[in-house]
Design a protein around this motif. Structure first.
Motif, PDB file in Angstrom:
ATOM      1  N   TRP A  89       0.852  -1.188   0.000  1.00 18.90           N
ATOM      2  CA  TRP A  89       0.000   0.000   0.000  1.00 18.90           C
ATOM      3  C   TRP A  89       0.893   1.247   0.000  1.00 18.90           C
ATOM      4  N   TYR A  90       0.962   1.913  -1.147  1.00 15.75           N
ATOM      5  CA  TYR A  90       1.784   3.118  -1.283  1.00 15.75           C
ATOM      6  C   TYR A  90       0.970   4.338  -0.862  1.00 15.75           C
ATOM      7  N   ASP A  91       0.689   4.428   0.421  1.00 17.27           N
ATOM      8  CA  ASP A  91      -0.067   5.567   0.931  1.00 17.27           C
ATOM      9  C   ASP A  91       0.783   6.832   0.945  1.00 17.27           C
ATOM     10  N   LYS A  92       2.027   6.723   1.378  1.00 16.48           N
ATOM     11  CA  LYS A  92       2.960   7.852   1.422  1.00 16.48           C
ATOM     12  C   LYS A  92       4.358   7.340   1.085  1.00 16.48           C
ATOM     13  N   PRO A  93       5.236   8.221   0.613  1.00 14.83           N
ATOM     14  CA  PRO A  93       6.651   7.833   0.501  1.00 14.83           C
ATOM     15  C   PRO A  93       7.205   7.480   1.878  1.00 14.83           C
ATOM     16  N   PRO A  94       8.415   6.890   1.946  1.00 19.04           N
ATOM     17  CA  PRO A  94       8.790   6.184   3.177  1.00 19.04           C
ATOM     18  C   PRO A  94       9.628   6.952   4.199  1.00 19.04           C
ATOM     19  N   LEU A  95       9.942   8.228   3.997  1.00 18.66           N
ATOM     20  CA  LEU A  95      10.924   8.856   4.887  1.00 18.66           C
ATOM     21  C   LEU A  95      10.464   8.868   6.337  1.00 18.66           C
ATOM     22  N   PHE A  96       9.209   9.251   6.587  1.00 13.60           N
ATOM     23  CA  PHE A  96       8.722   9.232   7.965  1.00 13.60           C
ATOM     24  C   PHE A  96       8.752   7.818   8.519  1.00 13.60           C
ATOM     25  N   HIS A  97       8.391   6.834   7.692  1.00 16.97           N
ATOM     26  CA  HIS A  97       8.438   5.437   8.136  1.00 16.97           C
ATOM     27  C   HIS A  97       9.867   5.036   8.493  1.00 16.97           C
ATOM     28  N   TRP A  98      10.833   5.518   7.735  1.00 20.84           N
ATOM     29  CA  TRP A  98      12.236   5.208   8.041  1.00 20.84           C
ATOM     30  C   TRP A  98      12.636   5.796   9.397  1.00 20.84           C
ATOM     31  N   PHE A  99      12.282   7.055   9.609  1.00 21.57           N
ATOM     32  CA  PHE A  99      12.593   7.683  10.892  1.00 21.57           C
ATOM     33  C   PHE A  99      11.961   6.900  12.049  1.00 21.57           C
ATOM     34  N   ALA A 100      10.666   6.585  11.905  1.00 20.81           N
ATOM     35  CA  ALA A 100       9.970   5.868  12.976  1.00 20.81           C
ATOM     36  C   ALA A 100      10.500   4.449  13.130  1.00 20.81           C
ATOM     37  N   SER A 101      10.887   3.823  12.019  1.00 21.73           N
ATOM     38  CA  SER A 101      11.438   2.461  12.103  1.00 21.73           C
ATOM     39  C   SER A 101      12.752   2.460  12.866  1.00 21.73           C
ATOM     40  N   PHE A 102      13.551   3.488  12.661  1.00 22.23           N
ATOM     41  CA  PHE A 102      14.802   3.596  13.418  1.00 22.23           C
ATOM     42  C   PHE A 102      14.504   3.735  14.908  1.00 22.23           C
ATOM     43  N   ALA A 103      13.499   4.557  15.243  1.00 23.30           N
ATOM     44  CA  ALA A 103      13.133   4.717  16.655  1.00 23.30           C
ATOM     45  C   ALA A 103      12.583   3.419  17.232  1.00 23.30           C
ATOM     46  N   VAL A 104      11.783   2.695  16.455  1.00 18.94           N
ATOM     47  CA  VAL A 104      11.233   1.417  16.922  1.00 18.94           C
ATOM     48  C   VAL A 104      12.339   0.389  17.109  1.00 18.94           C
ATOM     49  N   THR A 105      13.337   0.408  16.243  1.00 16.35           N
ATOM     50  CA  THR A 105      14.468  -0.500  16.398  1.00 16.35           C
ATOM     51  C   THR A 105      15.171  -0.276  17.730  1.00 16.35           C
ATOM     52  N   LEU A 106      15.227   0.987  18.159  1.00 16.83           N
ATOM     53  CA  LEU A 106      15.894   1.307  19.419  1.00 16.83           C
ATOM     54  C   LEU A 106      14.989   1.122  20.628  1.00 16.83           C
ATOM     55  N   LEU A 107      13.708   1.502  20.500  1.00 16.91           N
ATOM     56  CA  LEU A 107      12.816   1.570  21.657  1.00 16.91           C
ATOM     57  C   LEU A 107      11.710   0.522  21.666  1.00 16.91           C
ATOM     58  N   GLY A 108      11.581  -0.230  20.569  1.00 21.20           N
ATOM     59  CA  GLY A 108      10.492  -1.182  20.472  1.00 21.20           C
ATOM     60  C   GLY A 108       9.264  -0.544  19.843  1.00 21.20           C
ATOM     61  N   PRO A 109       8.261  -1.346  19.466  1.00 16.90           N
ATOM     62  CA  PRO A 109       7.072  -0.828  18.778  1.00 16.90           C
ATOM     63  C   PRO A 109       6.091  -0.161  19.735  1.00 16.90           C
ATOM     64  N   THR A 110       6.520   0.937  20.314  1.00 18.54           N
ATOM     65  CA  THR A 110       5.704   1.654  21.288  1.00 18.54           C
ATOM     66  C   THR A 110       5.159   2.946  20.688  1.00 18.54           C
ATOM     67  N   GLU A 111       4.161   3.497  21.359  1.00 20.80           N
ATOM     68  CA  GLU A 111       3.606   4.778  20.916  1.00 20.80           C
ATOM     69  C   GLU A 111       4.672   5.861  20.950  1.00 20.80           C
ATOM     70  N   LEU A 112       5.526   5.852  21.956  1.00 19.24           N
ATOM     71  CA  LEU A 112       6.584   6.847  22.053  1.00 19.24           C
ATOM     72  C   LEU A 112       7.501   6.785  20.842  1.00 19.24           C
ATOM     73  N   ALA A 113       7.933   5.581  20.481  1.00 18.17           N
ATOM     74  CA  ALA A 113       8.864   5.449  19.359  1.00 18.17           C
ATOM     75  C   ALA A 113       8.235   5.910  18.053  1.00 18.17           C
ATOM     76  N   ILE A 114       6.977   5.581  17.836  1.00 17.86           N
ATOM     77  CA  ILE A 114       6.336   5.903  16.563  1.00 17.86           C
ATOM     78  C   ILE A 114       6.036   7.400  16.454  1.00 17.86           C
ATOM     79  N   ARG A 115       5.784   8.055  17.584  1.00 20.87           N
ATOM     80  CA  ARG A 115       5.522   9.499  17.559  1.00 20.87           C
ATOM     81  C   ARG A 115       6.786  10.334  17.679  1.00 20.87           C
ATOM     82  N   LEU A 116       7.871   9.741  18.120  1.00 20.98           N
ATOM     83  CA  LEU A 116       9.078  10.503  18.417  1.00 20.98           C
ATOM     84  C   LEU A 116       9.589  11.320  17.229  1.00 20.98           C
TER      85      LEU A 116
END
Length: 584
Positions: A63-90
């Protein structure tokens, strides 16, 4: 001239504390809100799980809803902090902080450091910035790169040395390319149109066309395409049909040419909707827009930087007013530019810290160019006395200031009523908490109105009130609203290995798009059942090893119980959870 040092350790500590309270306090304490946040959250979870950082997937579907840059940023945060609300909003909170600092840098270049502080305060504390900084959405990231594109181009146009000009244009192009990776080609269209109109305004059509084909412009465009285009090409080659349908047709062409949401119309007045959007979501500073625009227009021939800001802001406003799909976040890219114009006018209230005590005195004879001598582009020679005349008690300026503060007080009342009605209709759990933020807004303008005799304190009183507003939002309103705005709380009743079906929580265009939190918080393999036959089929194929659960709106639980013999487990926030026991 008395200089004022804003960058003492004490003031930097206050700045850091305010940024924390505005954007970071309580960031991970509330669930991801339907419908947008859990979609991005699920993209990120699946990106980290599969290791495919190129193709966005939702429940295994491309599903190409948006290009991936925000997803990349959030994925990096999730890699460090886990799949939490904090990581995804950070990423949003960090980018909001960076955007405030960028507005400070741009405004400091145009107005001096004091104007930079005021403009940054305006941007940092408007309602839209506070809300989006606390949401897992792409808007703040896009606006940061758009603003960086405009500011870097402005620096390039102002540079004397050719090599320096090229360097700034390369930065502008790189920022535009990263904007493409955030939300698409709009990051090229909006700044490009503004630059062309600005050159045309300043010179003529011939110079504008010549600038369009200049080497610096070519370098900027090439940098943007080299930065942003590769992902588009790769995605097109990997999944041409899905990419064309989702990214190009639905998210760009159709959104611009027809309303995405059924409640939006194609009537002529729909193109005026961005006017109240700006007034409401640039609040509380929108009350000063008439004075800010009037002040800019009177002095438009003396400051190229503010002209560029005004043209860029107008370009964004007109572009998204022409669009058939109108969302409240679409004109957010104009807020940094409007913050500059507002910050410039607010300087007439404060002049400078050294003049704050006498800002109402018509005898002041210092010039803005003198009080902002640290700005290489602030060449205007408007005298402070000419501006302060409008802030003198008893003058027309004081009358306009009182009118603005009274308008802000009235809007605070409207916000209080609006929040109360919204809570009553959509978030009844927050009915007692929602008016609290509205009351804070009212208190802001009651306080500012009492400070009319010391106008230099008004911007700081409003900003301090918005910090309190952000805390009220984070710790009082959102926790209650989260019970109905997300399925996290009711899904917590499920065992980790539960089999779960969602009944009538979908929208025809995409499964679970209306309540995607079921996917984000639910167990793997959630089944979507849009009608009774779907539930019947789901229960028929259920094994006998344990109960099967169904989540739906609480209004449907009684009919499920009667029709299928399921047992009600819990109701919370408008959702109902039932269980089917095969052996009973």
């Amino acid at each position: 001239m008395n200089e004022y040092n804003f960058f003492t350790p004490a003031r930097l500590t206050i700045f850091a504390a305010c940024i924390f309270m505005l954007y970071f306090a309580g960031l991970g304490s509330v669930p991801l809100f339907d419908p947008d946040e859990p979609v991005y959250g699920e993209f990120v979870k699946e990106m980290v799980k599969t290791g495919d950082w190129t193709t966005p997937q939702f429940t295994g579907t491309i599903w190409y809803d948006k290009p991936p840059l925000f997803h990349w940023f959030a994925s990096f945060a999730v890699t460090l902090l886990g799949p939490t609300e904090l990581a995804i909003r950070l990423p949003s909170a960090i980018m909001a902080t960076a955007l405030s600092l960028l507005v400070f840098a741009w405004a400091s270049f145009e107005l001096g450091s004091f104007g930079g502080i005021l403009s940054a305060v305006v941007m940092a504390t408007c309602i839209q910035q506070i809300v989006l900084a606390r949401a897992a959405v792409t808007d703040v990231t896009l606006v940061f790169f758009l603003t960086l594109t405009v500011f870097a181009w402005r620096l390039g146009q102002s540079a004397d040395r050719r090599l320096t000009r090229i360097g700034w244009h390369i930065l502008a192009g790189a920022a535009a390319g990263l904007g493409m990776l955030t939300k698409g080609p709009v990051s090229l269209v909006l700044p490009g149109a503004a630059f062309f109109i600005f050159i045309f305004w300043k010179h003529d059509l011939f110079v504008a066309v010549r600038t369009l084909f200049s080497p610096e412009t070519g370098i900027m465009l090439a940098t943007a395409l080299l930065t942003g285009l590769p992902w588009f090409i790769i995605s097109w080659r990997l999944h041409p049909d899905a990419f064309y349908h989702d990214m190009i047709l639905v998210n760009h062409i159709q959104r611009f040419l027809k309303p995405e949401h059924p409640e939006q119309t194609t009537a002529w007045y729909s193109h005026l909707m961005n006017i109240p959007v700006l007034l409401l979501f640039f609040f509380p500073w929108s009350i000063f827009l008439p004075q800010s625009l009037s002040d800019f227009w009177k002095h438009r021939k003396t400051h190229d930087g503010l002209v560029l800001a005004a043209i860029y802001g107008a370009t964004v406003f007109v572009f998204f007013s022409i669009s058939k799909t109108i969302l409240v976040t679409y004109i957010f890219p104009m807020y940094p530019a409007v913050s500059l114009l507002t910050g410039s006018w607010l300087m007439s209230l404060t002049s400078s810290p050294a003049l704050a005590s006498s800002s109402a005195s018509p005898s002041s004879s210092a010039s803005i160019s003198e009080s902002t001598s640290d700005s290489p582009s602030a060449t205007t020679s408007i005298s402070v006395s000419a501006i302060d005349k409008d802030a003198v008690p008893g003058s027309s300026g004081e009358y306009r200031l009182k009118w603005s503060l009274n308008a802000g007080l009235a809007m605070g009342v409207i916000f209080t009523l609006g929040l109360t009605v919204a809570a009553w209709n959509k978030f009844p759990e927050a009915i007692a908490a929602a008016p609290v933020c509205g009351v804070i807004l009212i208190a802001i303008f009651v306080t500012a109105r009492r400070a009319i005799d010391t106008p230099a304190s008004i911007p700081w009183a409003i900003a301090a009130g918005m910090v309190i507003f952000a805390l009220g939002l984070a710790y009082i309103v959102l926790p209650f609203a989260g019970q109905r705005g997300s399925t996290r709380e009711i899904i917590a009743y499920l065992p980790s290995d539960a089999r779960l079906a969602a009944f009538r929580l979908d929208r025809p265009s995409m499964p679970f798009i209306k309540t995607p939190s079921v996917i984000f918080y639910g167990p793997p393999g959630v089944i979507n059942a849009s009608d009774a036959s779907g539930i019947e089929n789901f229960l028929r194929h259920t094994g006998a090893s344990g109960p099967t659960f169904i989540i739906t709106r609480d209004s449907y639980t009684a009919s499920l119980t009667q029709q299928f013999g399921v047992h009600e487990i819990a109701t919370l926030g408008g959702f109902g959870l039932t269980a089917f026991y095969p052996d009973k």
